[in-house]
Design a protein around this motif. Structure first.
Motif, mmCIF file in Angstrom:
data_model
loop_
_atom_site.group_PDB
_atom_site.id
_atom_site.type_symbol
_atom_site.label_atom_id
_atom_site.label_comp_id
_atom_site.label_asym_id
_atom_site.label_seq_id
_atom_site.Cartn_x
_atom_site.Cartn_y
_atom_site.Cartn_z
ATOM 1 N N HIS A 147 -26.843 -51.344 60.424
ATOM 2 C CA HIS A 147 -27.511 -52.581 60.007
ATOM 3 C C HIS A 147 -28.981 -52.467 60.399
ATOM 4 O O HIS A 147 -29.439 -53.045 61.389
ATOM 5 C CB HIS A 147 -26.858 -53.796 60.680
ATOM 6 N N SER A 196 -29.252 -50.519 49.037
ATOM 7 C CA SER A 196 -29.835 -51.215 47.889
ATOM 8 C C SER A 196 -29.997 -50.258 46.709
ATOM 9 O O SER A 196 -29.773 -50.631 45.551
ATOM 10 C CB SER A 196 -31.185 -51.834 48.262
ATOM 11 N N ASP A 251 -30.487 -50.552 54.830
ATOM 12 C CA ASP A 251 -30.797 -51.442 53.706
ATOM 13 C C ASP A 251 -31.342 -50.652 52.519
ATOM 14 O O ASP A 251 -30.969 -50.890 51.365
ATOM 15 C CB ASP A 251 -31.827 -52.493 54.130
ATOM 16 N N MET A 264 -33.214 -51.015 58.740
ATOM 17 C CA MET A 264 -34.047 -50.854 57.555
ATOM 18 C C MET A 264 -33.606 -49.654 56.717
ATOM 19 O O MET A 264 -33.550 -49.721 55.481
ATOM 20 C CB MET A 264 -35.509 -50.689 57.962
ATOM 21 N N ARG A 299 -20.712 -50.533 57.057
ATOM 22 C CA ARG A 299 -21.926 -50.929 57.781
ATOM 23 C C ARG A 299 -21.543 -51.272 59.212
ATOM 24 O O ARG A 299 -20.671 -52.110 59.450
ATOM 25 C CB ARG A 299 -22.605 -52.116 57.117
#
Length: 415
Positions: A91, A100, A96, A93, A114
């Motif tokens: 969890h 994404s 992410d 940057m 995650r």
């Protein structure tokens, strides 16, 4: 209290409901390729000038989506074959960014765990002015720590129904073994990606399950030492005393003892990557096995366009039907596929795209030799890209390049 008025119609409805639920439970998963291993954020540092110690050097730094399993899976998706990836991110940057992008590509994320207590795997690569990897530092403990047998077991139905299971050696040996055992119970082929010299030794825990593996020359030596429980194999110099490249027949003879170790341990196909010298496809089973290997894999609906383009360009089983070739089980059946000329930008993702291109092609229904030719063509596009996996592939160009590779490949005869 009054009793519930249970009637025959209720019993009939109950039986129908149970039958429907049972049918749903037994309904097979779609035959989708499964890839298990690392998702990594790569930091690429490329120098513009020769490096001098103890000082900074001008250059360029990029953040690039990486990880062997992730690269292979993305390459497959670019070729029209949507795989199911089982991996882990934190969890943070980096997590992410990786997730994404995966969602934006329309790829399934159910297999990507995650975790709060681990950092997303990160690798810092430093390249010289020629684009060759000079050194790298990897922080990928999350793959070993969080991508465990329990998480993999949750996707046993995906693994059991896949045409081919691809595993990378970033995983802990227990996790590798768990995934391979699930595949073996359903007769699913296992392909093993060694990842690095150090991690390639993990083949020792799963070699009995492996159908195909893709080591480079250094990983081959490491794997042979791990499987022979000895360090008798050492790095090999492919240039002669005058600095000239030796013929591919001589190169094979130098690597043959190490290749034989892997084949005698039961690994069916060893594909040794040799950079600009191309690849060596080696099998102790002979041409008939290579032909039947693709037929024995479970059918998949992916990569239809790639299949049609290659089928119109390359004849099936050209090599296994060569009338003058006499194969003996005491000598590996070896085919050399040449590398394609390329304007090199980065070599990092080439090996992963070779695997991804080959796997996507096999899953589309192509002959194994056709598939390897596609893998070589796919790798050529990768070395001309700054990303580990090119943002797009022109399938017609890939098929044309694969045709060139296919028709210049040759069987290395017994010596």
């Amino acid at each position: 209290m009054g009793s519930f008025p249970f009637k025959a119609t209720h019993l009939f409805c109950w039986i129908c409901l149970c039958n429907n639920l049972y049918a749903l439970q037994l309904e097979p998963f779609d035959s989708i390729p499964v890839v298990i291993g690392g998702m990594v954020l790569d930091i690429h540092a490329k120098t513009s000038l020769p490096v001098h110690p103890r000082t900074t050097t001008p250059g360029k730094i990029q953040f690039i989506r990486g990880g062997v399993a992730r690269n292979i899976a993305e390459c497959m998706s670019r070729l029209g074959c949507k795989p199911f990836l089982i991996s882990v991110v934190g969890h943070d940057m980096a997590g992410d960014l990786l997730l994404s992008h995966w969602k934006s590509a329309g790829l399934p994320t159910e297999g990507i765990q995650r975790c709060q207590d681990v950092a997303t795997p990160t690798v810092s690569n430093v390249y010289d002015i020629n684009g060759e990897l000079a050194t790298a530092i990897a922080s990928v403990e999350a793959v070993e720590k969080a991508l465990g047998p329990d998480w993999i077991w949750q996707f046993r139905r995906n693994i059991s129904s896949t045409p081919v299971l691809m595993v990378d050696a970033n995983m802990h040996p227990h996790s590798l073994e768990s995934a391979c055992q699930i595949a073996a119970e359903s007769g699913v082929q296992v392909w093993f990606e060694p990842v690095s010299v150090t991690k390639s030794k993990r083949v020792a825990s799963v070699f009995q399950y492996v159908t195909c593996t893709f080591p480079n020359e250094d990983e081959l030596i490491s794997m042979a030492n791990a499987l022979s429980l000895d360090d008798k194999f050492h790095s090999i110099q492919r240039l002669d005393d005058n600095g000239n490249r030796q013929p591919i027949e001589s190169i094979f003879q130098m690597f043959k003892p190490a290749i034989q170790v892997l084949l005698k341990k039961g690994i069916k196909i060893v594909i040794v990557t040799l950079g600009s010298d191309g690849i060596l496809l080696c099998s102790r089973e002979g041409p008939d096995f290579i032909r039947e290997m693709v037929k024995s894999s479970k059918p998949s609906s992916c990569g239809r366009q790639l299949y049609e383009l290659m089928s119109s360009r390359c004849p099936i089983n050209q090599f296994v039907q060569a009338p003058k070739f006499k194969w003996s089980s005491s000598y590996p059946y070896v085919i050399h596929f040449p590398a394609l000329p390329a304007s090199v930008v980065s070599l990092t993702g080439a090996g992963d795209c070779l695997v991804g291109g080959t796997l996507a092609s096999v899953c589309s229904g192509l002959d194994f030799m056709q598939s390897v030719a596609v893998g070589v063509a796919t790798a050529k596009v990768a070395v001309e890209s700054e990303n580990n996996v090119p943002t797009e592939y022109c399938l017609t160009t890939v098929a044309d390049d694969a045709r060139r590779v296919f028709f210049t490949a040759k069987v290395l005869l017994n010596q």
